[in-house]
Motif scaffolding. Structure first.
Motif, PDB file in Angstrom:
ATOM      1  N   ILE A  55       0.040  15.245  -3.119  1.00 39.98           N
ATOM      2  CA  ILE A  55       1.131  15.022  -2.170  1.00 39.98           C
ATOM      3  C   ILE A  55       2.217  16.068  -2.404  1.00 39.98           C
ATOM      4  CG2 ILE A  55       2.963  13.405  -1.498  1.00 39.98           C
ATOM      5  CD1 ILE A  55       1.015  11.140  -2.338  1.00 39.98           C
ATOM      6  N   ASP A  56       2.711  16.658  -1.324  1.00 40.96           N
ATOM      7  CA  ASP A  56       3.774  17.656  -1.443  1.00 40.96           C
ATOM      8  C   ASP A  56       5.084  17.002  -1.866  1.00 40.96           C
ATOM      9  OD1 ASP A  56       1.861  19.381  -0.541  1.00 40.96           O
ATOM     10  OD2 ASP A  56       2.816  19.801   1.386  1.00 40.96           O
ATOM     11  N   VAL A  57       5.897  17.735  -2.618  1.00 40.07           N
ATOM     12  CA  VAL A  57       7.202  17.263  -3.059  1.00 40.07           C
ATOM     13  C   VAL A  57       8.269  18.174  -2.461  1.00 40.07           C
ATOM     14  CG1 VAL A  57       8.715  16.827  -5.033  1.00 40.07           C
ATOM     15  CG2 VAL A  57       6.254  16.336  -5.200  1.00 40.07           C
ATOM     16  N   VAL A  58       9.226  17.579  -1.759  1.00 46.86           N
ATOM     17  CA  VAL A  58      10.283  18.332  -1.082  1.00 46.86           C
ATOM     18  C   VAL A  58      11.621  17.919  -1.669  1.00 46.86           C
ATOM     19  CG1 VAL A  58      11.393  18.837   1.116  1.00 46.86           C
ATOM     20  CG2 VAL A  58       8.915  18.454   1.029  1.00 46.86           C
ATOM     21  N   SER A  59      12.384  18.895  -2.146  1.00 49.44           N
ATOM     22  CA  SER A  59      13.648  18.604  -2.813  1.00 49.44           C
ATOM     23  C   SER A  59      14.761  19.507  -2.302  1.00 49.44           C
ATOM     24  CB  SER A  59      13.495  18.804  -4.327  1.00 49.44           C
ATOM     25  OG  SER A  59      14.747  18.686  -4.978  1.00 49.44           O
ATOM     26  N   GLY A  60      15.945  18.913  -2.166  1.00 41.97           N
ATOM     27  CA  GLY A  60      17.120  19.688  -1.784  1.00 41.97           C
ATOM     28  C   GLY A  60      18.097  19.857  -2.932  1.00 41.97           C
ATOM     29  N   LEU A  61      17.676  19.516  -4.151  1.00 44.51           N
ATOM     30  CA  LEU A  61      18.562  19.587  -5.312  1.00 44.51           C
ATOM     31  C   LEU A  61      18.725  21.026  -5.800  1.00 44.51           C
ATOM     32  CD1 LEU A  61      17.262  16.521  -7.364  1.00 44.51           C
ATOM     33  CD2 LEU A  61      19.132  16.590  -5.706  1.00 44.51           C
ATOM     34  N   HIS A  62      19.790  21.246  -6.567  1.00 49.47           N
ATOM     35  CA  HIS A  62      19.966  22.539  -7.224  1.00 49.47           C
ATOM     36  C   HIS A  62      18.963  22.706  -8.369  1.00 49.47           C
ATOM     37  CE1 HIS A  62      23.576  23.997  -5.194  1.00 49.47           C
ATOM     38  NE2 HIS A  62      24.105  22.791  -5.282  1.00 49.47           N
ATOM     39  N   ASP A  63      18.505  21.594  -8.915  1.00 50.92           N
ATOM     40  CA  ASP A  63      17.530  21.575 -10.001  1.00 50.92           C
ATOM     41  C   ASP A  63      16.136  21.697  -9.376  1.00 50.92           C
ATOM     42  OD1 ASP A  63      16.438  21.299 -12.493  1.00 50.92           O
ATOM     43  OD2 ASP A  63      17.003  19.210 -12.774  1.00 50.92           O
ATOM     44  N   PHE A  64      15.597  22.919  -9.297  1.00 51.95           N
ATOM     45  CA  PHE A  64      14.382  23.184  -8.525  1.00 51.95           C
ATOM     46  C   PHE A  64      13.145  22.563  -9.162  1.00 51.95           C
ATOM     47  CE2 PHE A  64      16.129  27.433  -6.692  1.00 51.95           C
ATOM     48  CZ  PHE A  64      16.961  26.713  -5.844  1.00 51.95           C
ATOM     49  N   VAL A  65      12.374  21.802  -8.350  1.00 50.65           N
ATOM     50  CA  VAL A  65      11.126  21.239  -8.842  1.00 50.65           C
ATOM     51  C   VAL A  65      10.099  22.342  -9.080  1.00 50.65           C
ATOM     52  CG1 VAL A  65      11.475  18.963  -7.828  1.00 50.65           C
ATOM     53  CG2 VAL A  65      10.327  20.741  -6.474  1.00 50.65           C
ATOM     54  N   GLY A  66      10.213  23.439  -8.353  1.00 47.80           N
ATOM     55  CA  GLY A  66       9.281  24.545  -8.495  1.00 47.80           C
ATOM     56  C   GLY A  66       9.477  25.368  -9.750  1.00 47.80           C
ATOM     57  N   GLU A  67      10.496  25.027 -10.542  1.00 48.18           N
ATOM     58  CA  GLU A  67      10.726  25.713 -11.814  1.00 48.18           C
ATOM     59  C   GLU A  67      10.390  24.828 -13.003  1.00 48.18           C
ATOM     60  OE1 GLU A  67      14.698  27.225 -11.772  1.00 48.18           O
ATOM     61  OE2 GLU A  67      14.232  28.792 -10.294  1.00 48.18           O
ATOM     62  N   ASN A  68       9.858  23.633 -12.754  1.00 43.98           N
ATOM     63  CA  ASN A  68       9.429  22.743 -13.827  1.00 43.98           C
ATOM     64  C   ASN A  68       7.977  23.078 -14.162  1.00 43.98           C
ATOM     65  OD1 ASN A  68       7.991  20.225 -14.809  1.00 43.98           O
ATOM     66  ND2 ASN A  68      10.102  19.499 -14.908  1.00 43.98           N
ATOM     67  N   SER A  69       7.743  23.567 -15.366  1.00 48.74           N
ATOM     68  CA  SER A  69       6.415  24.061 -15.733  1.00 48.74           C
ATOM     69  C   SER A  69       5.336  22.996 -15.632  1.00 48.74           C
ATOM     70  CB  SER A  69       6.444  24.660 -17.144  1.00 48.74           C
ATOM     71  OG  SER A  69       6.878  23.685 -18.089  1.00 48.74           O
ATOM     72  N   ASN A  70       5.683  21.754 -15.971  1.00 49.75           N
ATOM     73  CA  ASN A  70       4.690  20.684 -15.890  1.00 49.75           C
ATOM     74  C   ASN A  70       4.321  20.391 -14.447  1.00 49.75           C
ATOM     75  OD1 ASN A  70       3.022  18.682 -17.171  1.00 49.75           O
ATOM     76  ND2 ASN A  70       4.442  17.129 -16.388  1.00 49.75           N
ATOM     77  N   PHE A  71       5.337  20.337 -13.565  1.00 50.04           N
ATOM     78  CA  PHE A  71       5.067  20.112 -12.141  1.00 50.04           C
ATOM     79  C   PHE A  71       4.191  21.241 -11.585  1.00 50.04           C
ATOM     80  CE2 PHE A  71       9.432  17.814 -11.507  1.00 50.04           C
ATOM     81  CZ  PHE A  71       8.960  16.730 -12.234  1.00 50.04           C
ATOM     82  N   VAL A  72       4.532  22.465 -11.963  1.00 51.62           N
ATOM     83  CA  VAL A  72       3.800  23.625 -11.455  1.00 51.62           C
ATOM     84  C   VAL A  72       2.339  23.570 -11.880  1.00 51.62           C
ATOM     85  CG1 VAL A  72       3.585  26.142 -11.615  1.00 51.62           C
ATOM     86  CG2 VAL A  72       5.845  25.104 -11.313  1.00 51.62           C
ATOM     87  N   ALA A  73       2.084  23.213 -13.139  1.00 45.24           N
ATOM     88  CA  ALA A  73       0.706  23.133 -13.635  1.00 45.24           C
ATOM     89  C   ALA A  73      -0.076  22.044 -12.904  1.00 45.24           C
ATOM     90  CB  ALA A  73       0.712  22.870 -15.138  1.00 45.24           C
ATOM     91  N   LEU A  74       0.544  20.887 -12.696  1.00 40.37           N
ATOM     92  CA  LEU A  74      -0.122  19.802 -11.991  1.00 40.37           C
ATOM     93  C   LEU A  74      -0.405  20.185 -10.536  1.00 40.37           C
ATOM     94  CD1 LEU A  74       1.924  16.734 -13.315  1.00 40.37           C
ATOM     95  CD2 LEU A  74      -0.465  17.277 -13.852  1.00 40.37           C
ATOM     96  N   ALA A  75       0.549  20.875  -9.912  1.00 44.08           N
ATOM     97  CA  ALA A  75       0.385  21.280  -8.515  1.00 44.08           C
ATOM     98  C   ALA A  75      -0.730  22.305  -8.365  1.00 44.08           C
ATOM     99  CB  ALA A  75       1.698  21.835  -7.976  1.00 44.08           C
TER     100      ALA A  75
END
Length: 351
Positions: A103-123
């Motif tokens: 499932i795609d994750v969409v965020s408007g926060l300053h804390d980017f989900v695309g810079e979380n190494s664990n999220f990136v590996a899972l994606a």
């Protein structure tokens, strides 16, 4: 923004507000429930699971609040806009479960989900997309080249941050479209982008390119008859005036709509800093905008959330008498008077 079409294509969105389901913090979720109601499948908040979104957030009648991501979900939208824009640590488990399911994750926060190494590996393993709507590559300076003649530009501005500029802009668009007019909302903040699927996250653009990114946003949409440009910040806000001025000069509006919250006395986020008087602020806006392009105020949008109906009526009469402009509370009454003012300005521009 490269992901804009993708944002608009989601049809089974889950709004994540777990533990933060308040009007102040869950503004993004509330706005998506108002303006993309048909695309929202559920709100995820463990504490309130089993209730209706309208009971918890005041809008979204018929949208269930759940304690897990339902099978039909195609996107998990981060539904909060907290001060500082940080991702709550406890939410990582929700996000990881979504990513693991593709499932795609969409965020408007300053804390980017695309810079979380664990999220990136899972994606990478699941094919899930991590979309940070504030991430941008805007690197174009303004040129001041004229826009298409016949493209009317209306811009909302305010006496402070978080007074309802986005809502006023969307409601005017909705009213004009109901009249058969070719009106287009232009988003300049994360929530507006998540609603409309396009726009520029102006508060994350490098300072030299704020004007240029606003100009380019208008240029991409100038085939429309009327452009309604979402405002940000306040020209007198000690912290956030830069984006306000950049939007004024980049979008070169013909008309301005002044947005304010009744009863607010101090600048949001700054203790003991009083708000400036309405007329002084309006004069400053018109002068600053007109340095780039002739501009005038055409109406007032009052946020009367803290007023009773009777108090709101009195306040609208007062502000209209003070400014000589039509005024309305778009939450209570719709945006009819403001749409009338837009059409009147258009007639004046043509004549």
């Amino acid at each position: 923004m490269p992901q804009s079409n993708q944002l608009k294509n989601y049809r089974h969105i889950v709004l994540l507000t777990d533990g933060y389901s308040t009007p102040f913090l869950a503004k993004t979720a509330i706005s998506l429930l108002r303006y993309r109601r048909g695309d929202v499948a559920a709100v995820l908040d463990v504490e309130h699971a089993g209730r209706d979104a309208s009971e918890v957030l005041g809008t979204g009648d018929g949208v269930p609040v759940v304690d897990h991501i339902p099978p039909e979900a195609d996107a998990l939208f981060i539904g909060i806009a907290p001060p500082g824009g940080k991702l709550p640590g406890a939410w990582r488990v929700h996000i990881e479960r979504a990513i693991e399911r593709g499932i795609d994750v969409v965020s408007g926060l300053h804390d980017f989900v695309g810079e979380n190494s664990n999220f990136v590996a899972l994606a990478a393993a699941s094919g899930s997309r991590l979309i940070d709507v504030r991430r941008n590559t805007e690197k174009v300076a303004a040129t001041a080249a004229p826009f298409r003649e016949g493209c009317l530009r209306i811009h909302t501005v305010g006496h402070d941050c978080t007074v309802g500029k986005m809502v006023a802009t969307l409601e005017v668009e909705r009213e004009l479209k109901s009249r058969g007019r070719d009106a287009q909302f232009l988003a300049t903040g994360q929530t507006g982008i998540m609603i409309s699927g396009d726009g520029v996250p102006i508060d994350c653009v490098v300072a030299d390119f704020v004007n240029g990114s606003a100009e380019a946003l208008v240029r991409r949409n100038e085939d429309h008859e009327i452009l309604l440009i979402e405002g940000q910040g306040c020209i007198a806000h000690p912290s956030f005036s830069a984006v306000t001025l950049g939007l004024l000069h980049g979008s070169a509006p013909h008309g301005l709509i002044y947005c304010y919250e009744a009863t607010r006395q101090e600048v949001k986020g700054l203790e003991n800093v009083p708000l400036l008087p309405t007329k002084r602020l309006m004069e400053a806006y018109e002068m600053a905008a007109s340095l780039r392009h002739p501009c005038q105020f055409i109406g007032i949008s009052m946020n009367g959330r803290k007023l009773t109906d009777e108090e709101a009526t009195v306040e609208l009469e007062r502000i209209s008498a003070e400014t000589g402009l039509p005024a309305c509370d778009v939450y209570r009454d719709g945006a009819g008077p403001l749409a009338d003012a837009v059409e009147q300005l258009q007639r004046e521009q043509i004549s």
